[in-house]
Design a protein around this motif. Structure first.
Motif, mmCIF file in Angstrom:
data_model
loop_
_atom_site.group_PDB
_atom_site.id
_atom_site.type_symbol
_atom_site.label_atom_id
_atom_site.label_comp_id
_atom_site.label_asym_id
_atom_site.label_seq_id
_atom_site.Cartn_x
_atom_site.Cartn_y
_atom_site.Cartn_z
ATOM 1 N N ARG A 61 6.154 -22.471 9.125
ATOM 2 C CA ARG A 61 5.630 -21.354 10.321
ATOM 3 C C ARG A 61 4.115 -21.709 10.504
ATOM 4 O O ARG A 61 3.620 -21.242 11.459
ATOM 5 N N SER A 62 3.457 -22.387 9.466
ATOM 6 C CA SER A 62 1.985 -22.522 9.743
ATOM 7 C C SER A 62 1.621 -23.816 10.562
ATOM 8 O O SER A 62 2.340 -24.853 10.340
ATOM 9 N N THR A 63 0.558 -23.879 11.151
ATOM 10 C CA THR A 63 0.308 -25.073 11.896
ATOM 11 C C THR A 63 -0.725 -25.863 11.195
ATOM 12 O O THR A 63 -1.043 -27.148 11.499
ATOM 13 N N ILE A 64 -1.128 -25.385 9.884
ATOM 14 C CA ILE A 64 -2.272 -26.094 9.193
ATOM 15 C C ILE A 64 -1.558 -26.413 7.740
ATOM 16 O O ILE A 64 -0.908 -25.390 7.276
ATOM 17 N N PRO A 65 -2.060 -27.230 6.877
ATOM 18 C CA PRO A 65 -1.544 -27.329 5.491
ATOM 19 C C PRO A 65 -1.857 -26.208 4.580
ATOM 20 O O PRO A 65 -2.920 -25.562 4.780
ATOM 21 N N ILE A 66 -1.208 -25.815 3.802
ATOM 22 C CA ILE A 66 -1.295 -24.588 3.067
ATOM 23 C C ILE A 66 -2.019 -24.920 1.609
ATOM 24 O O ILE A 66 -1.410 -25.810 0.898
ATOM 25 N N GLN A 67 -3.077 -24.438 1.453
ATOM 26 C CA GLN A 67 -3.872 -24.622 0.267
ATOM 27 C C GLN A 67 -3.825 -23.558 -0.688
ATOM 28 O O GLN A 67 -4.366 -23.668 -1.917
ATOM 29 N N LYS A 68 -3.845 -22.468 -0.134
ATOM 30 C CA LYS A 68 -3.841 -21.308 -1.029
ATOM 31 C C LYS A 68 -2.549 -20.236 -0.608
ATOM 32 O O LYS A 68 -2.381 -19.882 0.625
ATOM 33 N N LEU A 69 -2.003 -19.745 -1.593
ATOM 34 C CA LEU A 69 -0.868 -18.895 -1.290
ATOM 35 C C LEU A 69 -0.934 -17.588 -2.228
ATOM 36 O O LEU A 69 -0.997 -17.613 -3.501
ATOM 37 N N GLU A 70 -0.896 -16.255 -1.759
ATOM 38 C CA GLU A 70 -0.897 -15.291 -2.590
ATOM 39 C C GLU A 70 0.575 -14.620 -2.089
ATOM 40 O O GLU A 70 0.631 -14.211 -1.211
ATOM 41 N N VAL A 71 1.221 -14.078 -3.283
ATOM 42 C CA VAL A 71 2.381 -13.528 -3.009
ATOM 43 C C VAL A 71 2.584 -12.050 -3.916
ATOM 44 O O VAL A 71 2.112 -12.067 -4.812
ATOM 45 N N TYR A 72 2.875 -11.164 -3.056
ATOM 46 C CA TYR A 72 2.810 -9.902 -3.600
ATOM 47 C C TYR A 72 4.476 -9.308 -3.734
ATOM 48 O O TYR A 72 5.105 -9.009 -2.424
ATOM 49 N N VAL A 73 4.820 -9.008 -4.588
ATOM 50 C CA VAL A 73 6.313 -8.420 -4.951
ATOM 51 C C VAL A 73 6.213 -7.129 -4.961
ATOM 52 O O VAL A 73 5.898 -6.439 -5.753
#
Length: 155
Positions: free
Chosen positions: A35-47
């Motif tokens: 879904r992103s137009t730029i490379p993903i460098q950081k990802l935070e996931v809240y469960v």
């Protein structure tokens, strides 16, 4: 001692269900990439088990969610390993929200590794499986398929 290629799996045991949290992070990452137009460098996931969702923030901006359980909405093609390499070029952060408190899974992992190192200082850590039990406020672990124990979710 942790091998650089050590495998990590984290599960949330929620009532009568078990959610592979590392697979969930992988699913969120794949969706963010799609879904992103730029490379993903950081990802935070809240469960948030009570919502049936894991909300994520990619690159400190793009926000969305993935379902805890597979659905037609998922971008993933179903080829998720459910494992995360110990070393990664992508910054990942996994947060579990329970009773108004946030539990940082990285801190749980650090406590597991520290406890293992204190007890079995000469053993090499190759594989970690962690089972978070919210109702016990504890994380149970199995290391290298043999060594077991637990740590608190909150310190």
């Amino acid at each position: 001692m942790v091998n650089s290629d050590a495998t990590l799996r984290v599960y949330l045991q929620y009532y009568e269900k078990e959610i592979n949290l590392t697979r969930l992070v992988e699913k969120a990452f794949q969706e963010a990439v799609a879904r992103s137009t730029i490379p993903i460098q950081k990802l935070e996931v809240y469960v948030k088990p009570e919502d049936g969702r894991a909300y994520y923030v990619a690159n400190s901006g793009f926000q969305s969610f993935v379902n805890l359980w597979d659905s037609d909405r998922d971008v993933s093609d179903g080829k998720l390993s459910g494992e995360i390499s110990w070393r990664s070029e992508i910054q990942r952060r996994l947060i579990f929200e329970y009773r108004g408190q946030q539990c940082d899974c990285d801190r749980i992992i650090d406590r597991v590794v520290e406890k293992f190192a204190n007890i079995y200082s000469v053993k090499t850590l190759q594989e970690i499986e962690i089972y978070v039990r919210q109702e016990h406020e504890a994380a149970y672990y199995v290391i290298n398929g043999r060594y077991t124990g637990s740590v608190s979710m909150f310190v």
